[in-house]
Structure formats: C-alpha cells, structure tokens
Design a protein around this motif. Structure first.
Motif, PDB file in Angstrom:
ATOM      1  N   GLN A   1       1.299  -0.875  -0.344  1.00  0.00           N
ATOM      2  CA  GLN A   1      -0.424   0.156   0.158  1.00  0.00           C
ATOM      3  C   GLN A   1       0.807   0.869  -0.170  1.00  0.00           C
ATOM      4  OE1 GLN A   1      -2.383  -0.391   3.733  1.00  0.00           O
ATOM      5  NE2 GLN A   1      -3.980  -2.427   2.506  1.00  0.00           N
ATOM      6  N   LYS A   2       1.533   1.293   0.826  1.00  0.00           N
ATOM      7  CA  LYS A   2       3.456   2.361   1.055  1.00  0.00           C
ATOM      8  C   LYS A   2       3.226   2.217  -0.985  1.00  0.00           C
ATOM      9  CE  LYS A   2       6.720   3.924   2.979  1.00  0.00           C
ATOM     10  NZ  LYS A   2       8.171   3.800   3.545  1.00  0.00           N
ATOM     11  N   MET A   3       3.820   2.040  -1.098  1.00  0.00           N
ATOM     12  CA  MET A   3       4.689   1.980  -2.234  1.00  0.00           C
ATOM     13  C   MET A   3       3.584   1.842  -3.298  1.00  0.00           C
ATOM     14  SD  MET A   3       7.336   0.739  -1.955  1.00  0.00           S
ATOM     15  CE  MET A   3       7.780   0.848  -3.406  1.00  0.00           C
ATOM     16  N   GLU A   4       1.832   2.029  -3.604  1.00  0.00           N
ATOM     17  CA  GLU A   4       1.059   1.994  -4.271  1.00  0.00           C
ATOM     18  C   GLU A   4       1.060   3.943  -4.495  1.00  0.00           C
ATOM     19  OE1 GLU A   4      -1.730   0.055  -3.720  1.00  0.00           O
ATOM     20  OE2 GLU A   4      -0.759  -1.455  -5.253  1.00  0.00           O
ATOM     21  N   GLN A   5       0.854   4.005  -3.159  1.00  0.00           N
ATOM     22  CA  GLN A   5       1.054   5.436  -2.693  1.00  0.00           C
ATOM     23  C   GLN A   5       1.808   6.549  -3.007  1.00  0.00           C
ATOM     24  OE1 GLN A   5       0.121   5.739   1.749  1.00  0.00           O
ATOM     25  NE2 GLN A   5      -1.470   5.229   1.424  1.00  0.00           N
ATOM     26  N   GLU A   6       3.297   5.728  -2.912  1.00  0.00           N
ATOM     27  CA  GLU A   6       4.033   6.650  -3.633  1.00  0.00           C
ATOM     28  C   GLU A   6       4.344   6.907  -4.939  1.00  0.00           C
ATOM     29  OE1 GLU A   6       7.922   4.229  -1.967  1.00  0.00           O
ATOM     30  OE2 GLU A   6       7.824   5.740   0.199  1.00  0.00           O
ATOM     31  N   ILE A   7       3.582   5.508  -5.559  1.00  0.00           N
ATOM     32  CA  ILE A   7       4.010   5.596  -7.181  1.00  0.00           C
ATOM     33  C   ILE A   7       2.970   6.799  -7.554  1.00  0.00           C
ATOM     34  CG2 ILE A   7       3.196   4.155  -9.394  1.00  0.00           C
ATOM     35  CD1 ILE A   7       4.455   1.401  -7.674  1.00  0.00           C
ATOM     36  N   GLU A   8       1.529   6.518  -6.928  1.00  0.00           N
ATOM     37  CA  GLU A   8       0.346   7.492  -8.002  1.00  0.00           C
ATOM     38  C   GLU A   8       1.218   9.431  -7.336  1.00  0.00           C
ATOM     39  OE1 GLU A   8      -2.887   9.198  -9.078  1.00  0.00           O
ATOM     40  OE2 GLU A   8      -2.386   6.526  -8.528  1.00  0.00           O
ATOM     41  N   LEU A   9       1.941   9.726  -6.294  1.00  0.00           N
ATOM     42  CA  LEU A   9       2.954  10.665  -5.683  1.00  0.00           C
ATOM     43  C   LEU A   9       3.207  10.939  -7.215  1.00  0.00           C
ATOM     44  CD1 LEU A   9       2.084  13.305  -3.683  1.00  0.00           C
ATOM     45  CD2 LEU A   9       4.282  11.939  -3.126  1.00  0.00           C
ATOM     46  N   GLU A  10       4.378  10.624  -7.073  1.00  0.00           N
ATOM     47  CA  GLU A  10       5.174  10.118  -8.390  1.00  0.00           C
ATOM     48  C   GLU A  10       4.594  10.216  -9.985  1.00  0.00           C
ATOM     49  OE1 GLU A  10       8.647  10.943  -9.758  1.00  0.00           O
ATOM     50  OE2 GLU A  10       8.049  10.448  -7.740  1.00  0.00           O
ATOM     51  N   LYS A  11       3.236   9.865 -10.245  1.00  0.00           N
ATOM     52  CA  LYS A  11       2.606  10.414 -11.451  1.00  0.00           C
ATOM     53  C   LYS A  11       2.017  12.114 -11.202  1.00  0.00           C
ATOM     54  CE  LYS A  11       0.663   5.185 -11.741  1.00  0.00           C
ATOM     55  NZ  LYS A  11      -0.001   4.632 -11.762  1.00  0.00           N
TER      56      LYS A  11
END
Length: 107
Positions: A23-33
């Motif tokens: 979940q943390k990685m998905e949030q970081e990916i979304e923020l990067e997008k």
C-alpha cells in the motif's frame, strides 16, 4: 518486519507487513505520477508561452521563472523592483551612448 517478530510471532503477521508495504509503495507511485503530471503541465505552459511570444508581437516571454507559491509583494518590494529596473535601463542607455560615440569617433 523485525527479525524477532518474523521468527517468534504469528506467521500471518508477515502478510500484514507485506500488505502495508505494498500500500505504501502504491501511494508513493501515485504521488510520483502526480508530480510528473504537474511538471509536464508546467513545461507545456512554458512551451506555449514561448511559441506564443515567438509568433505574436504582443506576447512576451517570461523575464524570470514563475513563482507558483509566491506571497504578494509589499509596496516597498514593488518600489525596490521598479528602481532596479530603472537602474538597468539607465545602464543600458549609457552603454549604447558610449558605443555610439566610439563608432562616431572611429569614422
């Protein structure tokens, strides 16, 4: 996951840690997008302005980078900025006059 918990605690705890990590990685990916999208939008704005200023006599390109989070300028700051511009214009005019007088002296 601490090593002690891995070896001595409930094995299902591993899956909890894994899910939280995912979940943390998905949030970081979304923020990067979102950051990439915003940077591309700003780049497009700069490109649009550059093209508009190249093909239009009325449009003018930015003199300095855009400050998106800038606070409003005080009267004193505006006055200082205006004085600085006037000094720059005066210096340019003096240089042009000096160059012109040197050319006339050579002819």
């Amino acid at each position: 996951m601490p090593l002690q918990e891995f070896w001595n605690d409930d094995p299902d705890l591993l899956w909890t840690y894994r899910n939280l990590y995912m979940q943390k990685m998905e949030q970081e990916i979304e923020l990067e997008k979102q950051m990439i999208n915003y940077k591309c939008w700003i780049q497009g704005f700069y490109n649009y302005n550059a093209i508009a200023s190249a093909f239009s006599k009325n449009a003018k390109y930015f003199e300095k980078p855009i400050e998106f989070n800038a606070k409003p300028k005080t009267v004193e700051e505006k006055r200082q900025e205006l004085m600085h511009k006037i000094k720059e214009q005066k210096t340019r005019a003096q240089m042009l006059l000096k160059q012109r007088s040197e050319k006339e002296g050579q002819n």
